[in-house]
Enzyme design. Structure first.
Site, PDB file in Angstrom:
ATOM      1  N   ILE A   1       7.731 -38.471 -40.482  1.00 53.97           N
ATOM      2  CA  ILE A   1       7.065 -37.834 -41.586  1.00 53.97           C
ATOM      3  C   ILE A   1       7.143 -38.352 -43.026  1.00 53.97           C
ATOM      4  O   ILE A   1       6.070 -38.890 -43.759  1.00 53.97           O
ATOM      5  CB  ILE A   1       7.306 -36.323 -41.706  1.00 53.97           C
ATOM      6  CG1 ILE A   1       6.758 -35.631 -40.450  1.00 53.97           C
ATOM      7  CG2 ILE A   1       6.545 -35.650 -43.020  1.00 53.97           C
ATOM      8  CD1 ILE A   1       7.034 -34.161 -40.234  1.00 53.97           C
TER       9      ILE A   1
ATOM     10  N   ASP B   1      17.678 -42.587 -46.399  1.00 49.91           N
ATOM     11  CA  ASP B   1      17.869 -41.936 -45.267  1.00 49.91           C
ATOM     12  C   ASP B   1      19.092 -42.318 -44.682  1.00 49.91           C
ATOM     13  O   ASP B   1      19.871 -43.345 -45.267  1.00 49.91           O
ATOM     14  CB  ASP B   1      16.847 -42.687 -44.231  1.00 49.91           C
ATOM     15  CG  ASP B   1      16.707 -41.853 -42.927  1.00 49.91           C
ATOM     16  OD1 ASP B   1      15.717 -41.410 -42.694  1.00 49.91           O
ATOM     17  OD2 ASP B   1      17.549 -42.056 -42.005  1.00 49.91           O
TER      18      ASP B   1
ATOM     19  N   ASP C   1       7.614 -24.231 -47.287  1.00 47.39           N
ATOM     20  CA  ASP C   1       6.971 -24.066 -46.235  1.00 47.39           C
ATOM     21  C   ASP C   1       8.132 -23.531 -45.102  1.00 47.39           C
ATOM     22  O   ASP C   1       7.554 -22.697 -44.028  1.00 47.39           O
ATOM     23  CB  ASP C   1       6.197 -25.094 -45.459  1.00 47.39           C
ATOM     24  CG  ASP C   1       5.502 -24.868 -44.475  1.00 47.39           C
ATOM     25  OD1 ASP C   1       4.333 -23.800 -44.432  1.00 47.39           O
ATOM     26  OD2 ASP C   1       5.405 -25.537 -43.382  1.00 47.39           O
TER      27      ASP C   1
ATOM     28  N   GLU D   1      12.891 -16.747 -40.747  1.00 46.15           N
ATOM     29  CA  GLU D   1      11.393 -16.511 -40.615  1.00 46.15           C
ATOM     30  C   GLU D   1      10.985 -15.348 -39.678  1.00 46.15           C
ATOM     31  O   GLU D   1      11.639 -15.152 -38.709  1.00 46.15           O
ATOM     32  CB  GLU D   1      10.750 -17.671 -40.277  1.00 46.15           C
ATOM     33  CG  GLU D   1      11.208 -18.975 -41.183  1.00 46.15           C
ATOM     34  CD  GLU D   1      10.423 -20.341 -40.919  1.00 46.15           C
ATOM     35  OE1 GLU D   1       9.712 -20.383 -39.781  1.00 46.15           O
ATOM     36  OE2 GLU D   1      10.598 -21.431 -41.442  1.00 46.15           O
TER      37      GLU D   1
ATOM     38  N   HIS E   1       5.241 -21.593 -42.891  1.00 43.93           N
ATOM     39  CA  HIS E   1       5.719 -22.470 -41.956  1.00 43.93           C
ATOM     40  C   HIS E   1       4.472 -23.019 -41.220  1.00 43.93           C
ATOM     41  O   HIS E   1       4.416 -23.044 -39.843  1.00 43.93           O
ATOM     42  CB  HIS E   1       6.634 -22.014 -40.794  1.00 43.93           C
ATOM     43  CG  HIS E   1       7.478 -23.004 -40.346  1.00 43.93           C
ATOM     44  ND1 HIS E   1       8.796 -23.049 -39.629  1.00 43.93           N
ATOM     45  CD2 HIS E   1       7.045 -24.372 -39.781  1.00 43.93           C
ATOM     46  CE1 HIS E   1       9.124 -24.038 -39.089  1.00 43.93           C
ATOM     47  NE2 HIS E   1       8.214 -24.866 -39.104  1.00 43.93           N
ATOM     48  N   ILE E   2       3.505 -23.432 -42.163  1.00 49.65           N
ATOM     49  CA  ILE E   2       2.127 -23.903 -41.398  1.00 49.65           C
ATOM     50  C   ILE E   2       1.896 -25.325 -41.779  1.00 49.65           C
ATOM     51  O   ILE E   2       0.692 -25.757 -41.632  1.00 49.65           O
ATOM     52  CB  ILE E   2       1.005 -23.054 -41.929  1.00 49.65           C
ATOM     53  CG1 ILE E   2       1.115 -22.820 -43.599  1.00 49.65           C
ATOM     54  CG2 ILE E   2       1.032 -21.926 -41.285  1.00 49.65           C
ATOM     55  CD1 ILE E   2       0.502 -23.806 -44.440  1.00 49.65           C
ATOM     56  N   GLY E   3       3.055 -26.278 -41.846  1.00 53.37           N
ATOM     57  CA  GLY E   3       2.793 -27.561 -42.194  1.00 53.37           C
ATOM     58  C   GLY E   3       2.303 -28.321 -41.060  1.00 53.37           C
ATOM     59  O   GLY E   3       1.400 -29.243 -41.187  1.00 53.37           O
ATOM     60  N   GLY E   4       2.583 -27.791 -39.804  1.00 50.82           N
ATOM     61  CA  GLY E   4       2.044 -28.717 -38.740  1.00 50.82           C
ATOM     62  C   GLY E   4       0.939 -27.580 -38.067  1.00 50.82           C
ATOM     63  O   GLY E   4       0.272 -28.213 -37.059  1.00 50.82           O
TER      64      GLY E   4
HETATM   65  N1  NAD Z   1       6.639 -27.567 -41.951  1.00 44.70           N
HETATM   66  C1  NAD Z   1       6.348 -27.862 -40.693  1.00 44.70           C
HETATM   67  O1  NAD Z   1       5.486 -27.115 -40.068  1.00 44.70           O
HETATM   68  C2  NAD Z   1       6.899 -29.112 -40.042  1.00 44.70           C
HETATM   69  C3  NAD Z   1       6.176 -29.705 -39.120  1.00 44.70           C
HETATM   70  C4  NAD Z   1       6.704 -30.779 -38.449  1.00 44.70           C
HETATM   71  C5  NAD Z   1       7.896 -31.051 -38.467  1.00 44.70           C
HETATM   72  N2  NAD Z   1       8.540 -30.200 -39.321  1.00 44.70           N
HETATM   73  C6  NAD Z   1       9.888 -30.817 -39.748  1.00 44.70           C
HETATM   74  O2  NAD Z   1      10.110 -31.993 -40.597  1.00 44.70           O
HETATM   75  C7  NAD Z   1      10.999 -32.592 -40.545  1.00 44.70           C
HETATM   76  C8  NAD Z   1      10.953 -34.190 -40.539  1.00 44.70           C
HETATM   77  O3  NAD Z   1      10.146 -34.326 -39.464  1.00 44.70           O
HETATM   78  P1  NAD Z   1      10.033 -35.983 -38.686  1.00 44.70           P
HETATM   79  O4  NAD Z   1       9.045 -35.674 -37.531  1.00 44.70           O
HETATM   80  O5  NAD Z   1       9.827 -36.960 -39.878  1.00 44.70           O
HETATM   81  O6  NAD Z   1      11.602 -36.002 -38.094  1.00 44.70           O
HETATM   82  P2  NAD Z   1      12.259 -37.386 -38.053  1.00 44.70           P
HETATM   83  O7  NAD Z   1      13.395 -37.210 -36.882  1.00 44.70           O
HETATM   84  O8  NAD Z   1      11.224 -38.419 -37.359  1.00 44.70           O
HETATM   85  O9  NAD Z   1      13.048 -37.974 -39.125  1.00 44.70           O
HETATM   86  C9  NAD Z   1      13.950 -37.120 -39.915  1.00 44.70           C
HETATM   87  C10 NAD Z   1      14.711 -38.336 -40.817  1.00 44.70           C
HETATM   88  O10 NAD Z   1      15.702 -37.657 -41.443  1.00 44.70           O
HETATM   89  C11 NAD Z   1      16.711 -38.597 -41.418  1.00 44.70           C
HETATM   90  N3  NAD Z   1      17.734 -37.753 -41.989  1.00 44.70           N
HETATM   91  C12 NAD Z   1      18.668 -36.856 -41.350  1.00 44.70           C
HETATM   92  N4  NAD Z   1      19.602 -36.345 -41.912  1.00 44.70           N
HETATM   93  C13 NAD Z   1      19.252 -36.806 -43.135  1.00 44.70           C
HETATM   94  C14 NAD Z   1      20.145 -36.892 -44.448  1.00 44.70           C
HETATM   95  N5  NAD Z   1      21.179 -35.637 -44.661  1.00 44.70           N
HETATM   96  N6  NAD Z   1      19.946 -37.499 -45.419  1.00 44.70           N
HETATM   97  C15 NAD Z   1      19.053 -38.371 -45.288  1.00 44.70           C
HETATM   98  N7  NAD Z   1      18.419 -38.764 -44.214  1.00 44.70           N
HETATM   99  C16 NAD Z   1      18.239 -37.820 -43.162  1.00 44.70           C
HETATM  100  C17 NAD Z   1      16.814 -39.157 -40.135  1.00 44.70           C
HETATM  101  O11 NAD Z   1      17.763 -40.393 -40.007  1.00 44.70           O
HETATM  102  C18 NAD Z   1      15.545 -39.232 -39.680  1.00 44.70           C
HETATM  103  O12 NAD Z   1      15.144 -40.512 -40.043  1.00 44.70           O
HETATM  104  C19 NAD Z   1      12.006 -32.018 -39.312  1.00 44.70           C
HETATM  105  O13 NAD Z   1      12.903 -31.145 -39.968  1.00 44.70           O
HETATM  106  C20 NAD Z   1      10.808 -31.373 -38.504  1.00 44.70           C
HETATM  107  O14 NAD Z   1      11.435 -30.155 -38.135  1.00 44.70           O
HETATM  108  C21 NAD Z   1       8.222 -29.466 -40.228  1.00 44.70           C
HETATM  109  O1  2HG Z   2       4.671 -24.892 -35.251  1.00 39.07           O
HETATM  110  C1  2HG Z   2       5.976 -24.597 -35.337  1.00 39.07           C
HETATM  111  O2  2HG Z   2       6.335 -23.486 -34.912  1.00 39.07           O
HETATM  112  C2  2HG Z   2       6.890 -25.706 -35.738  1.00 39.07           C
HETATM  113  C3  2HG Z   2       6.457 -26.466 -36.768  1.00 39.07           C
HETATM  114  C4  2HG Z   2       7.379 -27.695 -37.104  1.00 39.07           C
HETATM  115  O3  2HG Z   2       8.395 -27.102 -37.850  1.00 39.07           O
HETATM  116  C5  2HG Z   2       7.766 -28.744 -36.226  1.00 39.07           C
HETATM  117  O4  2HG Z   2       9.082 -28.874 -36.017  1.00 39.07           O
HETATM  118  O5  2HG Z   2       7.012 -29.387 -35.496  1.00 39.07           O
END
Ligand code: NAD
Ligand code: 2HG
Length: 629
Positions: free
Chosen positions: A382, A401, A484, A489, A512-515
């Site tokens: 992301i 990172d 989000d 939750e 929590h609707i990012g995705g």
């Molecule tokens: N809000 C939503 O609906 C939603 C949707 C999808 C994902 N997410 C969340 O978004 C986040 C990112 O997702 P992603 O697919 O990019 O994950 P990813 O695993 O591809 O990337 C996470 C990155 O964070 C880095 N990282 C971990 N701890 C760190 C720290 N303390 N400092 C710096 N870097 C650090 C990792 O090395 C990795 O590169 C996750 O927590 C995921 O669960 C939320």
């Molecule tokens: O849709 C969900 O419940 C979670 C979305 C997001 O946090 C994820 O980890 O992909």
């Protein structure tokens, strides 16, 4: 295992998702622009022929006249077609290998390109019936072998008569020439295959319509007994997209889909006889839950995060966990970008004012994002996509990172998070949910941020210390906030939600609707069940997060078993000696290990008797045994 029927499958627009001659015409035109094929005319003639509006002979001879292709163009065509196999057929590759002896391709297309494609599915050239081209001395395609029955009208009928297959034949195709076999009484069923193209005139004549290969397996009850025996209950929670249920039902699972999450106690009860569990981010799959799961073989996280699952337990007990690492990433990135713009313009407050009848035309606290510094913490799937999009709207991107990451575009890598916090106008958090990221952003980190900075957290709720954040908002240090995800939750939409961030200025709170976009949810609902199905049917662990990743080609006429064991010396030797004692010949064997587990897929020529299975189970270090077929 033999099938009741011989399956006669058409090639163009059925086995592959396009019409090969249409593609060949495009390739020929690209390769010899001085002599272009009349691509549109060829496409038109193909449709007329397929729908039965002109005779097959007229359709094929007219198309060959406009083709202007050469033998050399076929290489490009084959490469193209190898990547154009119908999606559901590709997904059921294992089925094709296992039943290749009962599968025939009967096509009015050409052997030259059909055989190399079908070979990858275990279908030998003796099971491919099709035309062959005639070439001139320069290799130009000038016609087809007219002595082949398939070159004539009613060609498929003539061929089937000569094959003398009897009546236990099912014809599957998208065209009228496929139906002709059934019409002539040479098949007991005709299935109109509509995964790629739906021709009303053909569907009208069909015994049934199949939208995909899964439909065929289901409606013809072709699921061999291992589908029925080995596939059990699937429990899907948290309102995952309904198409996931259909895919699993089609694969033979008995699926229950619930709209909400379940708490630990409820889940302990419900999970007892479940083989596949599907969840999103709310359901906590604890060790206690997993201990109650007597039959569980895999968990599908219909999201990215897997921190809600006790992964250590799953590793130790050989439970595969799959997630959807990419499907919703774009949706999160778009939300982050939207929030950056809204918060920079102070729009949450302006909008609230308008709803309350307050008209306030002012540029106060309203900025463009162009030229502002965006600091991304966590440059994974992301974070790195956001980097590209934010840069394309004129932001200066910085990232930090814990892992070594390639800076995309013109982004600048920061040596520490503090460095990033100090320079950023907007900080956007995209780290994963590992436990050590709890309160990654607390009072000290917030103090490091610029006065008046904006903070966005779309990652995980525990990453930010909300009490510290509230003080910094109240002090005016943080001037905009997008959140989000929350430490607590609700488990369903019916529960009340409260947070200390309520009513704070210039603050966007979302549930929590990012995705949660239709696009992302549909993609997840296809991706995760497909992985679960592949794991159950073929043992493939590709893209799972707990077991070593391994995928092997299906083997014809074989029996297959998976042996999961502790990663310690001598395990493979012990397994092989046990099999040798029962005179079992190993046809193929593949082993992949991670730090804790060895994942071994064995294909043999003999069925695994109860005695063999017992002996393998008793080998010291065995974690789990799973017989596939
Ligand atoms: N809000 C939503 O609906 C939603 C949707 C999808 C994902 N997410 C969340 O978004 C986040 C990112 O997702 P992603 O697919 O990019 O994950 P990813 O695993 O591809 O990337 C996470 C990155 O964070 C880095 N990282 C971990 N701890 C760190 C720290 N303390 N400092 C710096 N870097 C650090 C990792 O090395 C990795 O590169 C996750 O927590 C995921 O669960 C939320
Ligand atoms: O849709 C969900 O419940 C979670 C979305 C997001 O946090 C994820 O980890 O992909």
């Amino acid at each position: 295992m033999k099938l009741r029927d011989k399956l006669i499958i058409d090639f163009d627009s059925t086995f592959v998702d396009e019409e090969s001659l249409d593609i060949l015409a495009q390739i020929a035109t690209r390769n010899h622009p001085e002599k272009p094929a009349d691509v549109e005319k060829i496409k038109h003639l193909t449709s007329l022929g397929m729908a039965g509006e002109i005779s097959f002979e007229e359709s094929i001879s007219e198309r060959l006249k406009c083709l202007n292709a050469n033998r050399k163009d076929l290489e490009d065509l084959i490469l193209h077609l190898i990547n154009s196999v119908s999606r559901s057929i590709e997904e059921n590759k294992d089925f094709f290998f296992r039943h290749a002896e009962d599968i025939y391709i009967v096509s009015s297309g050409f052997k030259e390109f059909i055989e190399p494609v079908c070979k990858n599915y275990g279908i030998s050239s003796s099971h491919v019936f099709a035309n062959t081209f005639v070439y001139d001395y320069k290799g130009n395609i000038v016609g087809l072998d007219e002595s082949n029955p398939l070159s004539n009208n009613q060609g498929k009928v003539k061929l089937l008569k000569s094959l003398k297959f009897g009546h236990d034949v099912v014809v599957i195709g998208d065209g009228i020439t496929d139906y002709e076999i059934r019409e002539a009484g040479l098949a007991r069923k005709f299935v109109a295959y509509t995964e790629n193209v739906k021709r009303e005139a053909v569907c009208e004549k069909a015994d049934f319509i199949a939208e995909s290969w899964n439909d065929i397996l289901l409606k013809l009850k072709l699921n061999p007994d291992f589908y029925q025996k080995k596939v059990g209950k699937a429990l899907l929670l948290e309102n995952v997209h309904h198409s996931a249920k259909k895919l699993l039902v089609d694969a033979g699972f008995d699926v229950e889909l619930l709209k909400t999450s379940l708490d630990e106690q409820e889940l302990c009860e419900k999970i007892k006889d479940v083989q596949i569990l599907g969840i999103r981010s709310k359901t906590m799959v604890t060790a206690k839950v997993l201990e109650s799961a007597n039959e569980l073989i895999a968990i599908g996280a219909f999201c990215i995060g897997t921190n809600q699952i006790d992964l250590d337990y799953c590793i130790k007990h050989g439970i595969a966990v799959f997630n959807a690492p990419f499907s919703n990433t774009r949706s999160v990135v778009e939300l982050a970008l939207a929030e950056i713009i809204l918060l920079m313009r102070n729009l949450p407050d302006s909008m609230r004012n308008m709803h309350r009848g307050v008209w306030k035309k002012s540029a106060d606290r309203s900025h463009e994002i162009r030229g502002k510094k965006l600091g991304i913490v966590g440059y994974g799937n992301i974070g790195s996509q956001l980097s590209i999009l934010a840069e394309s709207v004129g932001m200066d991107v910085y990232f930090y990172d814990v892992e070594e990451k390639l800076a995309l575009g013109n982004a600048t890598k920061c040596a520490s998070m503090v460095e990033l916090l100090r320079l950023s106008d907007v900080v956007s958090l995209h780290v994963d949910g590992r436990a050590t990221n709890t309160h990654l952003i607390g009072e000290d980190e917030l103090n490091e941020m610029k006065d008046g900075a904006i903070l966005i957290n779309l990652s995980r709720g525990h990453v930010v210390d909300l009490n510290a954040l509230v003080s910094k908002i109240d002090e005016g240090k943080i001037k905009g906030l997008g959140v989000d995800v929350f430490p607590e939750e609700p488990k369903s939409n019916n529960e009340h939600f409260d947070t200390v961030l309520k009513e704070k200025p210039n603050t966007i709170l979302t549930s929590h609707i990012g995705g949660s976009t239709i696009e992302a949810q549909i993609d997840i609902a296809h991706f995760v069940p497909q992985k679960l199905k592949e794991y159950v049917m073929s043992g493939s662990t590709m893209n799972n997060v707990t077991l070593p990743e391994l995928q092997i080609q299906p083997v014809k006429n074989a029996h297959r078993l998976i042996h999961m064991h502790k990663n310690k010396p001598g395990m493979l030797a012990d397994v092989n000696q046990a099999l040798a004692r029962y005179d079992v010949n190993i046809l193929s064997q593949a082993l992949k290990t991670n730090e804790q587990i060895g994942y071994l897929i064995i294909s043999t020529d003999k069925n695994f008797t109860e005695e063999i299975v017992e002996e393998l189970k008793n080998i010291d270090g065995t974690i789990r045994l799973r017989m596939l077929y």
